[in-house]
Design a protein around this motif. Structure first.
Motif, PDB file in Angstrom:
ATOM      1  N   HIS A 145     -38.314  72.034 -49.312  1.00 18.94           N
ATOM      2  CA  HIS A 145     -38.275  70.810 -50.117  1.00 18.94           C
ATOM      3  C   HIS A 145     -38.527  71.098 -51.596  1.00 18.94           C
ATOM      4  CE1 HIS A 145     -37.491  67.777 -47.093  1.00 18.94           C
ATOM      5  NE2 HIS A 145     -38.171  68.563 -46.269  1.00 18.94           N
ATOM      6  N   MET A 157     -36.794  62.838 -63.921  1.00 14.36           N
ATOM      7  CA  MET A 157     -37.847  61.815 -64.001  1.00 14.36           C
ATOM      8  C   MET A 157     -38.210  61.485 -65.451  1.00 14.36           C
ATOM      9  SD  MET A 157     -40.602  62.798 -61.053  1.00 14.36           S
ATOM     10  CE  MET A 157     -40.355  62.339 -59.332  1.00 14.36           C
ATOM     11  N   LEU A 165     -45.595  68.050 -62.167  1.00 16.28           N
ATOM     12  CA  LEU A 165     -45.108  66.728 -62.568  1.00 16.28           C
ATOM     13  C   LEU A 165     -46.163  66.004 -63.418  1.00 16.28           C
ATOM     14  CD1 LEU A 165     -43.348  65.481 -59.290  1.00 16.28           C
ATOM     15  CD2 LEU A 165     -42.302  66.518 -61.305  1.00 16.28           C
ATOM     16  N   ALA A 166     -47.441  66.276 -63.119  1.00 17.21           N
ATOM     17  CA  ALA A 166     -48.515  65.640 -63.881  1.00 17.21           C
ATOM     18  C   ALA A 166     -48.610  66.226 -65.281  1.00 17.21           C
ATOM     19  CB  ALA A 166     -49.848  65.828 -63.156  1.00 17.21           C
ATOM     20  N   ARG A 167     -48.309  67.497 -65.399  1.00 14.94           N
ATOM     21  CA  ARG A 167     -48.482  68.208 -66.671  1.00 14.94           C
ATOM     22  C   ARG A 167     -47.317  69.166 -66.859  1.00 14.94           C
ATOM     23  NH1 ARG A 167     -53.000  68.714 -70.201  1.00 14.94           N
ATOM     24  NH2 ARG A 167     -54.398  67.318 -69.097  1.00 14.94           N
ATOM     25  N   THR A 218     -46.352  71.144 -57.061  1.00 12.02           N
ATOM     26  CA  THR A 218     -45.407  70.075 -57.412  1.00 12.02           C
ATOM     27  C   THR A 218     -46.143  68.948 -58.125  1.00 12.02           C
ATOM     28  OG1 THR A 218     -43.966  70.634 -55.563  1.00 12.02           O
ATOM     29  CG2 THR A 218     -43.758  68.401 -56.446  1.00 12.02           C
ATOM     30  N   GLY A 219     -47.280  68.536 -57.581  1.00  9.34           N
ATOM     31  CA  GLY A 219     -48.069  67.482 -58.213  1.00  9.34           C
ATOM     32  C   GLY A 219     -48.560  67.890 -59.588  1.00  9.34           C
ATOM     33  N   LEU A 220     -49.039  69.126 -59.690  1.00  4.55           N
ATOM     34  CA  LEU A 220     -49.568  69.610 -60.971  1.00  4.55           C
ATOM     35  C   LEU A 220     -48.469  69.671 -62.032  1.00  4.55           C
ATOM     36  CD1 LEU A 220     -51.874  70.876 -62.651  1.00  4.55           C
ATOM     37  CD2 LEU A 220     -51.243  73.088 -61.668  1.00  4.55           C
ATOM     38  N   ARG A 261     -35.879  70.111 -54.483  1.00  6.79           N
ATOM     39  CA  ARG A 261     -36.229  69.249 -55.619  1.00  6.79           C
ATOM     40  C   ARG A 261     -35.955  69.925 -56.958  1.00  6.79           C
ATOM     41  NH1 ARG A 261     -41.045  68.022 -52.360  1.00  6.79           N
ATOM     42  NH2 ARG A 261     -40.648  65.997 -51.433  1.00  6.79           N
ATOM     43  N   LEU A 275     -36.330  68.420 -61.567  1.00 12.91           N
ATOM     44  CA  LEU A 275     -36.874  67.104 -61.206  1.00 12.91           C
ATOM     45  C   LEU A 275     -37.593  66.474 -62.399  1.00 12.91           C
ATOM     46  CD1 LEU A 275     -37.220  65.053 -58.922  1.00 12.91           C
ATOM     47  CD2 LEU A 275     -39.382  66.167 -58.355  1.00 12.91           C
ATOM     48  N   LEU A 307     -47.258  72.753 -68.562  1.00  9.88           N
ATOM     49  CA  LEU A 307     -47.869  73.942 -67.966  1.00  9.88           C
ATOM     50  C   LEU A 307     -46.803  74.815 -67.306  1.00  9.88           C
ATOM     51  CD1 LEU A 307     -51.066  72.851 -65.952  1.00  9.88           C
ATOM     52  CD2 LEU A 307     -50.998  74.229 -68.018  1.00  9.88           C
ATOM     53  N   LEU A 319     -39.806  63.208 -67.631  1.00 12.30           N
ATOM     54  CA  LEU A 319     -41.234  63.468 -67.846  1.00 12.30           C
ATOM     55  C   LEU A 319     -41.488  64.362 -69.053  1.00 12.30           C
ATOM     56  CD1 LEU A 319     -42.415  64.110 -64.183  1.00 12.30           C
ATOM     57  CD2 LEU A 319     -42.762  62.055 -65.554  1.00 12.30           C
ATOM     58  N   ALA A 347     -42.957  63.080 -72.471  1.00 17.48           N
ATOM     59  CA  ALA A 347     -43.152  61.633 -72.298  1.00 17.48           C
ATOM     60  C   ALA A 347     -44.530  61.318 -71.740  1.00 17.48           C
ATOM     61  CB  ALA A 347     -42.086  61.070 -71.362  1.00 17.48           C
ATOM     62  N   ARG A 348     -45.476  62.228 -71.965  1.00 17.78           N
ATOM     63  CA  ARG A 348     -46.826  62.051 -71.420  1.00 17.78           C
ATOM     64  C   ARG A 348     -47.433  60.742 -71.891  1.00 17.78           C
ATOM     65  NH1 ARG A 348     -51.640  64.823 -69.820  1.00 17.78           N
ATOM     66  NH2 ARG A 348     -52.181  63.359 -68.203  1.00 17.78           N
ATOM     67  N   SER A 349     -47.863  59.927 -70.952  1.00 20.15           N
ATOM     68  CA  SER A 349     -48.429  58.629 -71.339  1.00 20.15           C
ATOM     69  C   SER A 349     -49.880  58.803 -71.732  1.00 20.15           C
ATOM     70  CB  SER A 349     -48.338  57.641 -70.188  1.00 20.15           C
ATOM     71  OG  SER A 349     -49.026  58.129 -69.063  1.00 20.15           O
TER      72      SER A 349
END
Lengths: 301, 383
Positions: free
Chosen positions: A134, A294, A108-110, A104-106, A138, A290, A113, A296, A299-301
């Motif tokens: 969960h 979000m 949302l971070a990227r 999930t973290g990976l 999500r 999700l 992928l 995302l 929209a990579r900053s």
């Protein structure tokens, strides 16, 4: 479906999940293209169903991707989770039960992928059960493949939340008193937007379902029934890997009838037998992911 | 460039994280740290940054580590019970060398304990909470200003050394409001992540150390294919049980956190001629400072060694301090965690009289000064 056709690859023409490949002209080493050779030899036992499923995964990936630079495989702890190390991709072998949290973290971070989670029934449904529901809720765009061999293989054959009632394991010496989870239905109820079930004796079907899960936008879940010969099979006197594949085949009534006279399976009838499980796509729906909610994507900053 | 604002400790933490380039937060609500999550839930979304509330603290740390491998500066914030749940993933982050920042706003324990009272009971949990021998970095800010600047420093250390960095402060600092200079960190203060120096090739070694002993692990999705595992691994990242390689790996991981000692220096207050040395950190250091002033007025040559770094312990400085002092008083809000380490470093060279208080209230300057006087009287009376 008759037994003979179920156990042999279809002779020409598209069979179940066969994607039009004929057995006479196999893709040369398609399965090996994305194998991480430095990791060999693998640690799966002879007869283990995981190898069949893993090979089908590699075959599906080889047919889909030129390179796996943009594909990450995330796994927990257990026999099935070990296979991600054998894929030549970005592979993450996490802690017991938690691969979906890392994934999930990976993701949302990227978000660009493709993230595939490989888990087992102990990893995904027992210690990691909370994360599974969960992740489904999500609807993060992940593909989760749960290898269900109904037992803890790596630690020596203990009771799992998927062990069928009555089955013997090293921690249910008098037979399992509990009832097993229906993983696919659980995940569907939690909100997964693609839910399918396959079995190791029909790897081509699994291959097709895995590809559909990869294509699906949102949380996709493929439960694949495989067999632990070394612990589940041996402890319950169900025979070797081939015998266990026969026992999977018995879920199909016609094959069950065909097999009725087979002496090797007479034993099985007196032992706990899996309930007949529905195979194929069990649920498919669409709702926003999700990442979309979000904002995302792109929209990579 | 900076601005000055009256803000709460937890808000200063969130502001420090943003200034440090944090673009991923995963957490779970818990007192007395929740304001950090609440602030970041308002500030992070948009511009591709992520705030996510996970199903528990285990999941929060998992998501943080996944995001960090995806290239983000990632953090979580919690308190004692949540910190306990994060321990397995802290160990994972250490071994797999995944940068991350964990804020632990300490409350009274064990168990649910005193959810909204201050404590310093997680000092040893930060050091040894995860199984196995694990090097760790833990910072201890003593003011709202320092919460801001040490959160920035925590990210720098985490990224440069590829290791989890814990920031430990207590409920009072978390909820207290002070004027804070919100300075914009320089490039050097931000630091950068250790990463690969060569393009991907089949014999690429993601866990080969650089000149600082830090693995050069790339981010996922950047053209490198490699394996990350919580198993003992070789430089390829592949599992190994080769005793020699495992021992080397553990030694390297321990050595690589040493630069934190020089980077996070202690404050030495009136120590030049002191023979009575108070040692404190966090909120207690503030009252200890006032106690030093009280004792000085009475003619006692007292001074304060205020550490901002709990782990790795600044052993050389502490050993030297204990050798030069007649009486060393470690004051902390627990039943004796850092004081035992100081006792080890003193090696019998000076008289030690720790002042320990675990019950949910802050040690006051008056009671600490009285403890010092009493300890001095006992020292004189002793045969």
């Amino acid at each position: 479906m008759k037994l003979e056709s179920a156990l042999r690859p279809p002779a020409g023409g598209p069979g179940p999940g066969g994607a039009g490949r004929s057995p006479e002209e196999p893709e040369p080493s398609a399965e090996k293209r994305f194998l991480r050779h430095g990791m060999m030899p693998h640690m799966l036992c002879p007869g283990c169903g995981h190898g069949i499923v893993f090979e089908a995964m590699l075959r599906a990936l080889a047919g889909r991707y030129e390179s796996l630079d943009e594909v990450a495989f995330v796994a927990g702890i257990g026999c099935s989770s070990r296979v991600v190390g054998y894929v030549d991709a970005c592979t993450l072998h996490t802690t017991h039960g938690r691969p979906l949290t890392f994934a999930t973290g990976l993701k949302l971070a990227r978000p660009e992928l493709t993230v595939v989670v490989v888990t087992g029934d102990g990893d995904g449904l027992s210690i990691g059960g909370n994360h599974l529901i969960h992740a489904a809720r999500r609807n993060v765009d992940l593909t989760c493949v749960l290898f269900n061999n109904e037992i803890y293989g790596m630690t020596g054959g203990q009771l799992a939340p998927t062990t069928i009632t009555g089955a013997y394991t090293s921690t249910s010496p008098a037979g399992n008193a509990e009832s097993p989870f229906d993983a696919a239905r659980l995940v569907e109820a939690a909100g997964a937007t693609f839910v399918a079930r396959a079995q190791s004796y029909r790897p081509r079907d699994f291959e097709e379902l895995f590809l559909r899960a990869l294509d699906h936008k949102g949380f996709s879940f493929v439960e694949v029934m495989t067999d632990c010969t070394e612990y589940f099979g041996r402890t319950n006197r169900l025979g070797n890997g081939a015998d266990l594949l026969f026992s999977q085949a018995r879920m199909e009534p016609e094959i069950d009838a065909d097999l009725a006279g087979r002496p090797t399976l007479k034993q099985l009838a007196a032992k706990p037998v899996r309930p007949v499980l529905e195979m194929g796509v069990l649920h498919e729906s669409n709702r926003g992911t999700l990442e979309e909610a979000m904002h995302l994507l792109g929209a990579r900053s | 460039m900076s601005e000055r604002q009256l803000i709460q400790g937890n808000e200063a933490c969130a502001r420090g994280a943003l200034a440090a380039g944090c673009s991923f937060f995963a957490g779970y609500p818990i007192s007395p740290s929740s304001e950090i999550a609440e602030q970041l839930a308002r500030e992070l979304p948009g511009r591709g940054a992520v705030f996510i509330q996970m199903e528990d603290e285990i999941a929060s740390m998992g998501a943080v580590l996944g995001a960090s491998l995806g290239g983000r500066r990632a953090m979580t914030a919690t308190s004692g019970p949540g910190f306990t749940l994060m321990q397995e993933h802290l160990g994972y982050a250490s071994l797999a060398e995944i940068p991350c920042v964990v804020i632990d706003v300490m409350r009274g324990g064990p168990s649910t304990g005193l959810p909204t009272s201050p404590a310093q009971g997680d000092v040893m949990q930060a050091r040894w909470g995860s199984h196995g021998d694990r090097a760790t970095i833990a910072l201890a800010p003593g003011s709202v200003q320092e919460v801001y600047s040490l959160t920035i420093e925590a990210f720098r250390l985490a990224e440069a050394l590829r290791t989890p960095v814990v920031v430990l402060y207590d409920e009072v600092i978390g909820h207290m409001r002070e004027g804070v200079e919100l300075h914009r960190p320089t490039k050097r203060q931000l630091g950068r992540r250790s990463g690969p120096k060569a393009a991907f090739s089949p014999d690429f070694l993601p866990y080969a150390p650089d000149e600082n002993g830090v693995a050069m692990v790339p981010d996922f999705g950047c053209g490198y294919r490699f394996h990350v595992t919580g198993l003992m691994h070789d430089e390829r990242g592949y599992p190994t049980s080769d005793h020699h390689k495992v021992a080397q790996l553990l030694e390297r991981l321990e050595r690589k956190v040493e630069p934190a000692v020089a980077a996070v220096s202690p404050e030495r207050y009136r120590l030049e001629d002191a023979n009575v040395v108070l040692v404190a950190y966090g909120i207690v250091a503030r009252t200890a400072r006032a106690a030093v002033d009280l004792l000085r007025e009475e003619g006692v040559r007292a001074g304060l060694f205020r550490t901002r770094l709990l782990w790795p312990i600044p052993d050389a400085a502490l050993s030297a301090l204990c050798r030069s002092a007649d009486l060393v008083v470690v004051a902390e809000m627990n039943r004796g965690q850092w004081s035992l380490e100081v006792e080890r470093l003193a090696g019998g060279s000076s008289l030690l009289a720790p002042y320990l208080k675990a019950g949910g209230s802050v040690i006051t300057a008056a009671e600490l000064a009285e403890h010092v006087r009493q300890s001095m009287r006992e020292a004189v009376a002793a045969p």
